[in-house]
Enzyme design. Structure first.
Site, short mmCIF file in Angstrom:
data_model
loop_
_atom_site.label_atom_id
_atom_site.label_comp_id
_atom_site.label_asym_id
_atom_site.label_seq_id
_atom_site.Cartn_x
_atom_site.Cartn_y
_atom_site.Cartn_z
N ASP A 79 0.82 -1.22 0.00
CA ASP A 79 0.00 0.00 0.00
C ASP A 79 0.84 1.26 0.00
O ASP A 79 0.38 2.33 0.42
CB ASP A 79 -0.90 0.01 1.24
CG ASP A 79 -0.08 0.02 2.54
OD1 ASP A 79 0.90 -0.73 2.62
OD2 ASP A 79 -0.42 0.78 3.47
N ARG A 101 3.89 1.64 -11.78
CA ARG A 101 3.31 1.18 -10.51
C ARG A 101 2.36 0.01 -10.78
O ARG A 101 2.33 -0.98 -10.05
CB ARG A 101 2.57 2.33 -9.81
CG ARG A 101 3.49 3.46 -9.34
CD ARG A 101 2.80 4.40 -8.38
NE ARG A 101 1.77 5.22 -8.99
CZ ARG A 101 1.96 6.39 -9.60
NH1 ARG A 101 3.18 6.88 -9.69
NH2 ARG A 101 0.95 7.08 -10.11
N LYS A 192 -6.38 -0.29 6.68
CA LYS A 192 -5.22 0.01 7.51
C LYS A 192 -5.04 1.50 7.66
O LYS A 192 -5.28 2.27 6.73
CB LYS A 192 -3.96 -0.58 6.87
CG LYS A 192 -2.80 -0.68 7.82
CD LYS A 192 -1.47 -0.56 7.13
CE LYS A 192 -1.19 0.89 6.77
NZ LYS A 192 0.18 1.10 6.31
N GLU A 233 -2.61 0.66 13.43
CA GLU A 233 -1.14 0.69 13.35
C GLU A 233 -0.56 1.92 14.03
O GLU A 233 -0.45 2.98 13.44
CB GLU A 233 -0.69 0.66 11.87
CG GLU A 233 0.83 0.65 11.73
CD GLU A 233 1.33 0.65 10.28
OE1 GLU A 233 0.49 0.77 9.36
OE2 GLU A 233 2.54 0.55 10.08
N GLU A 235 2.74 3.11 14.91
CA GLU A 235 4.16 2.74 14.73
C GLU A 235 5.07 3.65 15.55
O GLU A 235 5.11 4.86 15.33
CB GLU A 235 4.57 2.83 13.25
CG GLU A 235 6.08 2.54 13.11
CD GLU A 235 6.62 2.45 11.68
OE1 GLU A 235 5.85 2.70 10.73
OE2 GLU A 235 7.82 2.15 11.54
N LYS A 275 -1.30 -3.70 14.25
CA LYS A 275 -0.05 -3.74 13.48
C LYS A 275 0.98 -2.89 14.20
O LYS A 275 1.12 -1.69 13.95
CB LYS A 275 -0.30 -3.22 12.06
CG LYS A 275 0.96 -3.15 11.19
CD LYS A 275 0.64 -3.03 9.71
CE LYS A 275 1.89 -2.80 8.89
NZ LYS A 275 1.70 -2.94 7.46
N SER A 346 2.88 -8.24 8.66
CA SER A 346 2.23 -7.38 7.66
C SER A 346 3.35 -6.50 7.12
O SER A 346 3.44 -5.33 7.45
CB SER A 346 1.12 -6.54 8.30
OG SER A 346 0.63 -5.60 7.37
N TYR A 409 7.80 9.74 5.92
CA TYR A 409 6.76 8.93 5.24
C TYR A 409 5.68 9.84 4.69
O TYR A 409 5.32 10.82 5.29
CB TYR A 409 6.13 7.96 6.24
CG TYR A 409 7.03 6.80 6.58
CD1 TYR A 409 7.12 5.71 5.74
CD2 TYR A 409 7.77 6.84 7.74
CE1 TYR A 409 7.94 4.65 6.06
CE2 TYR A 409 8.59 5.76 8.07
CZ TYR A 409 8.68 4.68 7.22
OH TYR A 409 9.48 3.62 7.55
O1 LIG Z 1 4.16 6.15 4.02
P1 LIG Z 1 3.26 5.19 3.35
O2 LIG Z 1 3.33 5.29 1.90
O3 LIG Z 1 1.87 5.25 3.89
O4 LIG Z 1 3.81 3.73 3.64
C1 LIG Z 1 4.13 3.30 4.88
C2 LIG Z 1 4.36 1.82 4.85
O5 LIG Z 1 4.47 1.42 6.16
C3 LIG Z 1 3.78 0.19 6.37
O6 LIG Z 1 2.70 0.48 7.21
C4 LIG Z 1 4.73 -0.78 7.00
O7 LIG Z 1 5.77 -0.99 6.10
P2 LIG Z 1 7.15 -1.66 6.52
O8 LIG Z 1 6.84 -3.10 6.82
O9 LIG Z 1 8.01 -1.47 5.32
O10 LIG Z 1 7.65 -0.92 7.73
C5 LIG Z 1 3.24 -0.26 5.03
O11 LIG Z 1 1.99 -0.85 5.13
C6 LIG Z 1 3.24 1.02 4.26
O12 LIG Z 1 3.42 0.77 2.92
#
Ligand SMILES: O=P(O)(O)OC[C@H]1O[C@](O)(COP(=O)(O)O)[C@@H](O)[C@@H]1O
Length: 409
Positions: A79, A101, A192, A233, A235, A275, A346, A409
């Site tokens: 994604d 893409r 997500k 998620e 993070e 996640k 994931s 990001y």
């Molecule tokens: O900044 P974006 O484009 O939303 O992508 C963040 C990426 O981080 C994720 O949440 C986790 O990715 P990683 O496993 O590479 O850390 C992906 O699902 C997503 O593609």
């Protein structure tokens, strides 16, 4: 005449009113009126009013969530937003055009059927959901034919939090209900939303912990109202010099706030997935930790904060190399401790680094690149059962660190 007992006041907010009634020579009928007034106010203040989702909705949501975390299966996170995939493409010299893409995602989704032994779901970006393979088959159909559940990224990226030390929240709530309804109709059964928290001397702040927990809870409730399983998620980024213990404490604090907010928003936990980051020390921490240390810190943090009702935990890879992400997931599953949820993957980068490198944008390399995906999916499928043997799967980027410092990001 003794005053009738009034025991339904909120002491803090209503004490002045209470005193006024107690000290006045109010006649009994006035007191009755007052009593009723305060009773109805007290009722309004109750915080436990709720409705559980209907049994049919509960069943639908938990069925989807459980299918995603079936033994030995996990998620391919494909994604990446347009700018993030652009960064991945620039590493392999591929131009970031809509058709490139599409060609790349076609490569992923048309891999051999065997990939579905270990991949139960794919997270798509909005553009990808509506793209088609060369023969006109919509990507969603390609996935369904393989018994892979399509999912969708519904957040609209991170934005700065005013007055904070470079912290952020995630936007996209405004039209989320309409988008979820449309995505469900178009074949997506899970979603997500990613929030980002940063470890520095003064962060994550109370402001960012509360704000991100709340936005995740609001998102999750809107998804469930539209029959979509939310992947939550939060993070915690691995940037920094902090040690494993600090990473663990921050992860615990963040997750505790997230589950408080999900409860406040009446989110049906059995129909959700988490996640999270694995608990790892900061990328610049001088102390090196083993996979077993990471497993202990991660499982301990999760046990302290994530209710057993949650359907499953699907880790992000967060810049770990492909091999590290498999070895750490394996150690987490081997860890001898309470683990009331399936613990699987994931992964974005840790499933795709070798694929991208093998592809390099060349049609002749498609098959080799698909084989890399199958290998990595197999490795992580084994790790999700605690059966992965370190080093047994060698991809072209298996040991390549995928961390990008200060990655925006
Ligand atoms: O900044 P974006 O484009 O939303 O992508 C963040 C990426 O981080 C994720 O949440 C986790 O990715 P990683 O496993 O590479 O850390 C992906 O699902 C997503 O593609």
């Amino acid at each position: 005449m003794p005053l009738p007992q009034i025991n339904f006041f909120d002491k803090d907010t209503d004490s002045t009113m209470y005193d006024r009634y107690v000290t006045s020579h109010t006649i009994i009928s006035d007191l009755e009126i007052a009593r009723n007034h305060f009773k109805s106010n007290a009722r309004k203040k109750m915080t436990t009013y709720f409705n559980y989702p209907s049994p049919a909705l509960q069943e639908e949501l938990s069925k989807i969530a459980n299918a995603i975390v079936a033994p030995g299966k996990g998620i391919l996170a494909a994604d990446e937003s347009t700018s993030t995939i652009g960064k991945r493409f620039s590493d392999i010299g591929v131009e970031n055009t809509e058709d490139n893409r599409r060609l790349y995602r076609q490569l992923l989704f048309s891999s051999d059927q065997v990939v579905s032994e270990n991949i139960s779901g794919v997270i798509l970006f909005h553009e990808t959901l509506y793209q088609k393979a060369d023969d006109g088959t919509p990507f969603v159909e390609l996935l369904k034919q393989k018994n892979i559940i399509p999912g969708i990224k519904v957040d609209k990226g991170v934005v700065p939090l005013f007055g904070s030390e470079d912290e952020c929240t995630t936007q996209g709530l405004d039209d989320l209900a309409q988008r979820c309804a449309q995505y469900k109709a178009d074949g997506c059964h899970f979603a997500k939303w990613r929030c980002v928290l940063k470890i520095k001397r003064n962060t994550p702040s109370y402001q960012s912990i509360l704000e991100n927990a709340n936005v995740l809870a609001r998102y999750a409730s809107i998804c469930q109202a539209n029959r979509i399983v939310p992947i939550v998620e939060p993070e915690v980024l691995p940037d920094g010099e902090h040690d494993l213990e600090r990473a663990q404490k921050v992860t615990e604090t963040v997750l505790a706030a997230v589950y408080k907010a999900l409860n406040d928003h009446h989110v049906y936990l059995e129909g959700t997935l988490l996640k999270p980051n694995m608990v790892t020390a900061g990328q610049s921490c001088p102390t090196k930790y083993t996979a077993q240390d990471i497993a202990r810190a991660t499982v301990t943090a999760l046990n302290r904060t994530v209710p057993a009702a949650v359907a499953g935990i699907t880790f992000l890879s967060g810049g770990q190399s492909e091999e590290e992400a498999s070895v750490n997931l394996d150690a987490i599953n081997k860890f001898n401790g309470k683990k009331p949820w399936p613990l699987t993957f994931s992964y974005g980068r840790a499933l795709q680094a070798s694929v991208l490198r093998a592809w390099g944008g060349k049609p002749d390399n498609v098959k080799t690149a698909q084989d890399e995906l199958i290998k990595r999916a197999k490795a992580n499928g084994l790790a999700a059962k605690g059966l992965y043997e370190a080093g047994s799967v060698i991809g072209s980027a298996a040991d390549k660190g995928l961390f990008i410092k200060d990655h925006n990001y």
